[in-house]
Design a protein around this motif. Sequence first.
Motif, PDB file in Angstrom:
ATOM      1  N   LEU A 140       4.543   2.543  -8.153  1.00  0.00           N
ATOM      2  CA  LEU A 140       5.016   1.160  -8.013  1.00  0.00           C
ATOM      3  C   LEU A 140       6.484   1.066  -8.429  1.00  0.00           C
ATOM      4  N   ALA A 141       6.838   1.704  -9.560  1.00  0.00           N
ATOM      5  CA  ALA A 141       8.227   1.666 -10.029  1.00  0.00           C
ATOM      6  C   ALA A 141       9.160   2.229  -8.955  1.00  0.00           C
ATOM      7  N   ARG A 142       8.726   3.315  -8.330  1.00  0.00           N
ATOM      8  CA  ARG A 142       9.567   3.944  -7.306  1.00  0.00           C
ATOM      9  C   ARG A 142       9.662   3.091  -6.045  1.00  0.00           C
ATOM     10  N   CYS A 143       8.603   2.367  -5.729  1.00  0.00           N
ATOM     11  CA  CYS A 143       8.672   1.450  -4.572  1.00  0.00           C
ATOM     12  C   CYS A 143       9.657   0.321  -4.855  1.00  0.00           C
ATOM     13  N   LEU A 144       9.749  -0.103  -6.137  1.00  0.00           N
ATOM     14  CA  LEU A 144      10.653  -1.213  -6.477  1.00  0.00           C
ATOM     15  C   LEU A 144      12.114  -0.844  -6.264  1.00  0.00           C
ATOM     16  N   TYR A 187       0.861  -1.182   0.000  1.00  0.00           N
ATOM     17  CA  TYR A 187       0.000   0.000   0.000  1.00  0.00           C
ATOM     18  C   TYR A 187       0.896   1.231   0.000  1.00  0.00           C
ATOM     19  N   LYS A 188       0.503   2.256  -0.748  1.00  0.00           N
ATOM     20  CA  LYS A 188       1.213   3.532  -0.673  1.00  0.00           C
ATOM     21  C   LYS A 188       0.187   4.656  -0.747  1.00  0.00           C
ATOM     22  N   GLU A 225       9.111   4.426   0.115  1.00  0.00           N
ATOM     23  CA  GLU A 225       8.947   3.308   1.039  1.00  0.00           C
ATOM     24  C   GLU A 225       7.463   2.925   1.032  1.00  0.00           C
ATOM     25  N   ALA A 226       7.161   1.641   0.994  1.00  0.00           N
ATOM     26  CA  ALA A 226       5.761   1.212   1.069  1.00  0.00           C
ATOM     27  C   ALA A 226       5.213   1.524   2.460  1.00  0.00           C
TER      28      ALA A 226
END
Length: 343
Positions: A64-68, A14-15, A73-74
């Motif tokens: 999502l790309a940045r969380c990867l 979740y973000k 941070e998620a």
Amino acid sequence: MNGHIPILSVNGVYKRFSGPYSLLRRFKSEPQLAVHALTNVTLDVERGETLGIVGESGCGKSTLARCLVRLHEADEGVVRFDGQDISNLSGGARRAFNRRVQMIFQDPYGSLNPRMTVSQVLSEALSVHKMRPKPEIPGRIAELLDLVRLPADAAGRYPHEFSGGQRQRIGIARALAVEPEVIVADELVSALDVSVQAQVVNLLLQLQEKLHLTVVFVAHDLRLVRHISHRVAVMYLGQVMEISPSEALFSAPRHPYSKALLEAAPELDPAHKNRNVALRGELPSPLDLPPGCPFAGRCPHVFDRCRVERPVLTPRGPGQMAACHLTDFGAPGASSDQLPTGH
Ligand SMILES: Nc1ncnc2c1ncn2[C@@H]1O[C@H](COP(=O)(O)OP(=O)(O)OP(=O)(O)O)[C@@H](O)[C@H]1O
Ligand code: SF4
Ligand SMILES: [Mg+2]
């Protein structure tokens, strides 16, 4: 444990971002609204594959790309790289992760320092991670330029002396300098002319095969995604609606939203001109997510259960997953226009 470990795995992520805080809400002492950018995203990226991520603007692809790559941070859930929770990495392990997973950004104009020559850009990347002893750096720069098919004399020139496509090649060379295993490319070619897009995408495709890279390819253009991806994840309002092998997705989508998205893309099927029919209705606000299926307000197949129960990703055909209560939607032999009983 003797098991298969995906190179990247996203589990229940979740973000949320802080949304607007209007004067009226403040006055009424109501809490600030949150933008639900990612809601319970779960997917794996397999070693050596290209995973495409598609969906309308604002559906959470870049988040999502940045969380990867841990640029975000998620808030909840876990992102694992090679089996390890990336939020726990520190020191040398974090530096190794930063090297092994590289992001290439959308904007070839903004991501290169205009005062550095290509040679300086690349030697900086090589030095930060101590990739080569100093005397070997010029030779490695020549190799990298050759790899992305830029002329050797590009080394002494500045970013403004290059076209958009060439600048994006410099961005790719900079990412490759540190010998990554994963490339996360967010709208790599969206800012480029259509004629140049295919060249850069084909280069990425060749590099992926040659260097056995894993690629996460975020894009609007379904044609490009189809061309480059082994599998594709379709996102809608912060959720993955379907994840399927590319050919299966484009020939027989298993989710009503995937089908609508493909029908809204006339370039995939020139005979199809009903782009407004396929994606009718308003996109709900990520500030106020509906309780059931996020696509319920626009789905031609909606039925009562959809409005109260959120569907989760479940297996469909070979390698296919979809989050829809109509489990046989798009299945061979099933009529996708059939309404469920109890409608
Ligand atoms: N830093 C931020 N602060 C507040 N809201 C944000 C932030 N980043 C993203 N958002 C919001 O989160 C949602 C998802 O945004 P994101 O950029 O991930 O979408 P996207 O799918 O990449 O869109 P696009 O195709 O336009 O690039 C949007 O509603 C966006 O406005
Ligand atoms: S769960 Fe219901 S509303 Fe959502 S996509 Fe499936 S049929 Fe449509
Ligand atoms: Mg984006």
